[in-house]
Design an enzyme around this catalytic site. Structure first.
Site, PDB file in Angstrom:
ATOM      1  N   GLU A 135       0.829  -1.208   0.000  1.00  0.00           N
ATOM      2  CA  GLU A 135       0.000   0.000   0.000  1.00  0.00           C
ATOM      3  C   GLU A 135       0.864   1.259   0.000  1.00  0.00           C
ATOM      4  O   GLU A 135       1.121   1.849   1.056  1.00  0.00           O
ATOM      5  CB  GLU A 135      -0.950   0.007   1.209  1.00  0.00           C
ATOM      6  CG  GLU A 135      -2.074  -1.007   1.094  1.00  0.00           C
ATOM      7  CD  GLU A 135      -3.094  -0.882   2.221  1.00  0.00           C
ATOM      8  OE1 GLU A 135      -2.812  -0.166   3.205  1.00  0.00           O
ATOM      9  OE2 GLU A 135      -4.171  -1.494   2.116  1.00  0.00           O
ATOM     10  N   GLU A 194      -6.532  -7.293  -1.357  1.00  0.00           N
ATOM     11  CA  GLU A 194      -6.972  -7.093   0.025  1.00  0.00           C
ATOM     12  C   GLU A 194      -8.306  -6.366   0.038  1.00  0.00           C
ATOM     13  O   GLU A 194      -8.478  -5.353  -0.636  1.00  0.00           O
ATOM     14  CB  GLU A 194      -5.925  -6.285   0.790  1.00  0.00           C
ATOM     15  CG  GLU A 194      -6.255  -6.091   2.268  1.00  0.00           C
ATOM     16  CD  GLU A 194      -5.164  -5.320   2.995  1.00  0.00           C
ATOM     17  OE1 GLU A 194      -3.974  -5.676   2.823  1.00  0.00           O
ATOM     18  OE2 GLU A 194      -5.487  -4.361   3.717  1.00  0.00           O
TER      19      GLU A 194
END
Length: 698
Positions: free
Chosen positions: A523, A615
């Site tokens: 991320e 995710e």
């Protein structure tokens, strides 16, 4: 977009679970095969004669290659450790032998055995703790070590004593945890950082008299954390020192001598400063009164039934002078069931798989018997039509889709682990079997944090954990995403050097596998898309030099939101793609936080570039809070329509609502199958993973 370091700081197990074989009845030793141990810089082979088990370990010819066994001692004492080895050269190949991290035999000689088919034994003695211990053999020269076949362990108990686990004591201002390495029993006590927090043990003395009280503790700070030690209300050691042990995974012992009364006594350890006390693992009482007698060994272990996914066992009851309170069923060194009665069913097993178990008994004083004779059962054959990997083979990107060996677009569905530093204990034989055969998952995402107590603190250990989980997924026919879980700092270039080192080793070792995907930046945040591109352009050639075929997944801006969380959109990627073949871009969402704007961005992006949702959660971006199953289903439907593969966050028992298992499931070792251990989000996502796959083959 978030988040999410648990309140607990470190967790996990040190090594992979080992296959255990009990030798002939003339020997009291327990054998642990090298091929089932943790291996660093080496491979399992079977190309020579005379080994035991299914193979042996051939370590690389470098300094530092090692084999580490996790072994179980029925009691503390002196262990006779015998290493089976072969050395077909004419020169000594010495190794350091360490037990629980301490070298007990430096540069121990492993001389030539004549040829590689001739095996010898090197025997030494060393102290071991009751319960889990590690034995590591590390090469000390550039020639590497010998071929290693097994370790035999035979423990001579120390003088009778009673062991009292802190997690079973009375606790004031503290909690039971298991988020560090090296403890005995099922956990330890982390007391609050206040004056007066305490742990009080109730111990039994057969007769009045002097006793030795040995407290096992860990202090990961740099300052002393003293405690008053009192017996039956009277302080016998004021401000007893509990000095630093360097880190929270290292344990030491502090001893206090005191007199006990016949019968029940209380031993209390009370923090005397505002820093609180250390973490407390157990109290061992010797002399004056330890109960000291473990239960008898459970008799006549037997298989009473099998299905395609379970084996049922029964055994004869053990006896004990203070009473048997329960049993443990082991597969190797892993506890797979903890019944209170004399039967158990182990579920979540693969069809047509063979499993060997042993049983121990526990008494009211916390003592554990020796293991029973082994009992072996085999599950019945299943009716499944092949694993995801067997059907689809090597994956590749074709157009905007992930495609199988038949060049057909497919969708993979599965789960992401939580951080390996916190929840590695949730990833064992039973839980992974359940993921593959009860959940019917196609894929597991192996989330290795870099900071937050992860890779940067111990690169060797975390790399080995990833190696192990790759092998576990491969054995079950599942795909595996190797997730470089960078989070904070958000610039992936901060960890570029580490990423090159890590992915070089992973790609070199596993480039012959067809079931991997590499996620190189979890991320990114606080940086531009061009910064992320520069990182990818630097790392991808390093991976491709070692593995030309495995798909690579690249995180997008603003916590892998395609830039949406920073007010941008998917067009920044579409208009400036990364110019390498066989790559995909990742998208993360949390349905209670990310609504139509995010859903539409994913939909538009999937029509233009290859997308993989590595995710997502049904909750808020914190991984916690109320589930929004309605919005989640909209995402699920879109991903099914456009064949976007996904993994859900997360396969652990973290306290947050996004973890699928209820609190305590992992430390209790299940149950892993069915829904009794699942939170609502777990039930929901399991149902969606279990729906039949659609894997076209023509």
């Amino acid at each position: 977009m978030r988040r999410r370091s648990p309140a607990l700081v470190l967790a996990g197990l040190v090594s992979v679970v080992l296959a255990l074989v009990v030798p002939d009845s003339a020997s009291a030793a327990t054998r642990y095969e090298a091929e089932s141990a943790t291996i660093s810089q080496g491979v399992v082979e079977s190309n020579h004669l005379g080994f035991s088990g299914t193979g042996f370990v051939n370590g690389d010819n470098v300094t530092g290659s090692y084999v580490e066994w996790t072994v179980t001692a029925p009691s503390a004492g002196t262990a006779t450790i015998s290493l089976g080895y072969a050395n077909g050269t004419t020169i000594n190949r010495p190794m350091d032998i360490s037990v629980n991290g301490t070298v007990v035999s430096a540069a121990r000689a492993f001389n030539g055995t004549g040829n590689w088919d001739t095996w010898a034994t090197s025997t030494l003695t060393a102290p071991v703790n009751a319960g889990t211990n590690t034995i590591r053999a590390t090469a000390t020269t550039v020639n590497g070590g010998p071929n290693l076949d097994y370790v035999d362990l035979d423990v001579t108990p120390t003088a009778p004593s009673s062991e009292y686990q802190a997690e079973n004591a009375t606790i004031s201002q503290g909690v039971v945890e298991s988020n560090h390495l090296g403890f005995t029993g099922t956990g330890f006590v982390n007391g609050d950082n206040v004056v007066g927090s305490y742990v009080e043990f109730t111990v039994n003395a057969a007769a009045a008299g002097p006793a030795s009280l040995v407290v096992r503790f860990s202090n990961g700070t740099t300052i002393d954390r003293p405690m008053d030690i009192s017996v039956n209300g009277a302080v016998v050691a004021a401000n007893k020192s509990f000095p630093s042990t360097t880190n929270w995974d290292t344990w030491q012992e502090a001893t206090v001598n005191a007199s006990l009364n016949a019968g029940a006594n209380t031993v209390r350890a009370t923090a005397t400063t505002a820093n609180g006390g250390p973490n407390l693992d157990r109290l061992v009482v010797s002399g004056g009164g330890g109960e000291g007698e473990p239960p008898t060994v459970p008799g006549n272990p037997r298989v009473t039934g099998t299905t395609s996914s379970s084996i049922s066992l029964a055994w004869d009851a053990a006896t004990d002078n203070v009473g048997v309170v329960g049993y443990r069923v082991y597969e190797g060194t892993t506890v797979v069931a903890s019944p209170t009665g004399t039967s158990a069913t182990i579920s979540g097993l693969a069809p047509s798989s063979t499993h060997t178990y042993t049983i121990t008994a526990l008494d009211a004083s916390g003592l554990e018997s020796a293991k029973s004779a082994p009992v072996t059962g085999t599950t019945t054959g299943g009716t499944t039509g092949g694993t995801p990997v067997a059907i689809n083979g090597q994956l590749h990107v074709c157009g905007v889709h992930l495609c199988n060996q038949y060049n057909q677009p497919i969708q993979l569905r599965g789960m992401s682990t939580h951080g390996l530093q916190w929840y590695y204990q949730c990833l064992n034989t039973g839980s992974l079997n359940a993921l593959a055969t009860d959940w019917n998952a196609d894929i597991i995402r192996i989330s290795m944090y870099i900071q937050e107590g992860g890779y940067e603190t111990n690169p060797r250990m975390f790399t080995d954990r990833v190696h192990n989980l790759i092998e576990q997924a491969t054995a079950r026919g599942m795909y595996a995403i190797v997730d470089w879980h960078m989070l904070s700092p958000g610039d992936p270039n901060y960890n570029l050097s580490r990423a090159k080192t890590f992915f070089t080793e992973i790609a070199q070792r596993h480039n012959n596998k067809v079931n991997l995907l590499y996620e190189i930046a979890n991320e990114p945040s606080g940086v531009s898309w061009s910064t992320i591109k520069n990182y990818a352009n630097s790392l991808i050639p390093v991976i491709r030099a070692n593995d030309p075929d495995t798909p690579i997944l690249i995180g997008t801006r603003a916590w892998s939101s395609l830039g949406v969380s920073d007010g941008s959109s998917e067009t920044e990627v579409i208009n400036s793609p990364i110019n390498f073949p066989n790559i995909m871009y990742t998208f993360h969402f949390y349905a209670a936080s990310h609504g139509t704007e995010y859903l539409n961005a994913l939909s538009r992006a999937a029509d233009r570039i290859p997308m993989f949702v590595t995710e997502f959660g049904t909750q808020t971006a914190s991984g916690d809070g109320t589930n929004n199953f309605t919005r989640s289903q909209q995402y699920i439907d879109l991903m099914a329509q456009k064949k976007i593969s996904w993994t859900n966050w997360n396969y652990s028992d973290d306290f947050r609502s996004g973890a699928v298992f209820k609190d305590g499931t992992c430390n209790a070792n299940g149950p892993w199958t069915g829904t009794s251990s699942l939170k609502p989000a777990g039930v929901w996502v399991r149902d969606r993973i279990r729906t039949p796959d659609n894997f076209p083959t023509g």
